[in-house]
Write a protein that holds these residues in place. Structure first.
Motif, mmCIF file in Angstrom:
data_model
loop_
_atom_site.group_PDB
_atom_site.id
_atom_site.type_symbol
_atom_site.label_atom_id
_atom_site.label_comp_id
_atom_site.label_asym_id
_atom_site.label_seq_id
_atom_site.Cartn_x
_atom_site.Cartn_y
_atom_site.Cartn_z
ATOM 1 N N THR A 3 -10.448 3.295 1.357
ATOM 2 C CA THR A 3 -10.344 2.739 2.800
ATOM 3 C C THR A 3 -10.564 4.095 3.417
ATOM 4 O OG1 THR A 3 -8.946 1.111 2.303
ATOM 5 C CG2 THR A 3 -9.250 1.888 4.550
ATOM 6 N N PRO A 242 -7.075 -13.305 3.836
ATOM 7 C CA PRO A 242 -7.261 -11.779 3.423
ATOM 8 C C PRO A 242 -7.943 -10.950 4.672
ATOM 9 C CG PRO A 242 -7.410 -13.247 1.490
ATOM 10 C CD PRO A 242 -7.423 -14.117 2.639
ATOM 11 N N LEU A 246 -6.403 -8.161 7.289
ATOM 12 C CA LEU A 246 -6.742 -7.078 7.473
ATOM 13 C C LEU A 246 -7.107 -6.691 8.873
ATOM 14 C CD1 LEU A 246 -8.223 -4.346 6.377
ATOM 15 C CD2 LEU A 246 -10.299 -5.763 6.324
ATOM 16 N N GLY A 297 -2.599 -3.759 1.083
ATOM 17 C CA GLY A 297 -3.288 -4.134 -0.269
ATOM 18 C C GLY A 297 -2.214 -4.139 -1.104
ATOM 19 N N TRP A 298 -1.161 -3.318 -1.033
ATOM 20 C CA TRP A 298 -0.153 -3.224 -2.172
ATOM 21 C C TRP A 298 0.794 -4.399 -2.126
ATOM 22 C CZ3 TRP A 298 1.238 2.355 -0.489
ATOM 23 C CH2 TRP A 298 0.174 3.253 -1.026
#
Length: 300
Positions: A3, A242, A246, A297-298
């Motif tokens: 990213t 998702p 974001l 993301g984690w």
């Protein structure tokens, strides 16, 4: 590609704007004109075109909208609560509180386009359309004692809000343009993002922060640490897709609005202090935005 590397071109444009403004003939007056061009023409066209061409799915965007409103409400409440701390300078607080919850539309749209494409831009445009009036009213409120300000006129005349609402109306009405017109609008919109990011860099000014290190830490901490964490929590709470997660976290991670300085200066606040906060926020955003996207993301 990570990213951070994906976002690097946009942050490099900010650095280029800073260098051009400081060390070339393209000095501050040039970039003030560029900011006006972006704000009143290029970005509104980009927003209008993106929203008009994006498929509307109310059931899917409602949760995203509620998440954005809840996020801003949290930021505003925390910023105003700082005034309750002992020893807080009322004028500095009134000037800088807006930094904790306002967001940089230029960077938001640029990164939404890079990470989410046209759909990401449309979603971000909706968050901006809702967030701009909320933040404007909240930013003006603590400064109101220094001078009059018309909330309604500011909101009605805001080109970003007007463009988004017109785009929604055109979308619902099924409006289409001839190819020549559509191509022209698209090319104007494409110019908005690089010019806007260059203008952000040109406006960097790291002075005035020594007026209140405590308030600096509080406002920047809310903007770059607490709100992104809240954004991740809201994205999970509302069970966003998702892609929308974001966008919401990106929105929550934004540096503050460059126009915060203008508002503070025009309403009798401490302009130098706010200019320093804005510049520090933008510089921190280059590091914290990739970090919070990685955290998202984690945890998901």
């Amino acid at each position: 590609m990570s990213t951070a590397l994906l976002l690097l071109p946009d942050f490099l444009l900010i650095v280029c704007g800073f260098c051009l403004c400081r060390w070339t003939a393209l000095n501050r007056p040039v970039w003030e004109a560029a900011e006006q061009l972006v704000y009143y023409l290029l970005f509104p066209v980009l927003l209008f075109n993106s929203v008009m061409r994006s498929p509307l799915q109310p059931t899917q965007t409602l949760s995203l909208t509620l998440g954005g409103v809840a996020l801003l409400a949290c930021g505003i409440a925390l910023a105003f609560a700082v005034k309750l701390w002992p020893g807080v300078d009322a004028r500095l607080h009134a000037s800088g509180a807006q930094v904790a919850f306002r967001f940089n539309s230029f960077i938001a749209l640029a990164l939404a386009e890079r990470l989410g494409g046209p759909t990401g831009v449309a979603w971000m445009a909706l968050l901006l359309a809702i967030g701009v009036p909320i933040c404007n009213v909240a930013a003006v409120w603590p400064l109101a004692r220094h001078g009059g300000h018309s909330y309604a006129r500011e909101i009605i005349r805001n080109p970003l809000i007007v463009a988004t609402l017109l785009g929604l109306a055109a979308n619902l009405a099924g409006v289409t343009f001839p190819e020549a017109v559509g191509t022209t609008l698209q090319r104007i919109g494409v110019a908005a993002l690089p010019v806007g990011l260059l203008a952000v860099g040109a406006g960097l000014k790291l002075g005035g922060l020594k007026a209140s290190p405590m308030l600096t830490t509080a406002f920047i901490g809310i903007r770059h640490a607490i709100l992104p964490l809240v954004g991740i929590g809201l994205a999970l709470l509302f069970a966003l897709s998702p892609e929308q997660r974001l966008i919401l976290v990106l929105f929550a991670s934004m540096p503050t609005a460059s126009s915060a300085y203008v508002l503070a200066a025009r309403m009798g606040g401490d302009g130098a202090f706010v200019a320093g906060l804005v510049s520090l926020s933008i510089l921190l955003g280059m590091v914290t935005i990739p970090w919070w996207i990685a955290v998202l993301g984690w945890v998901t």
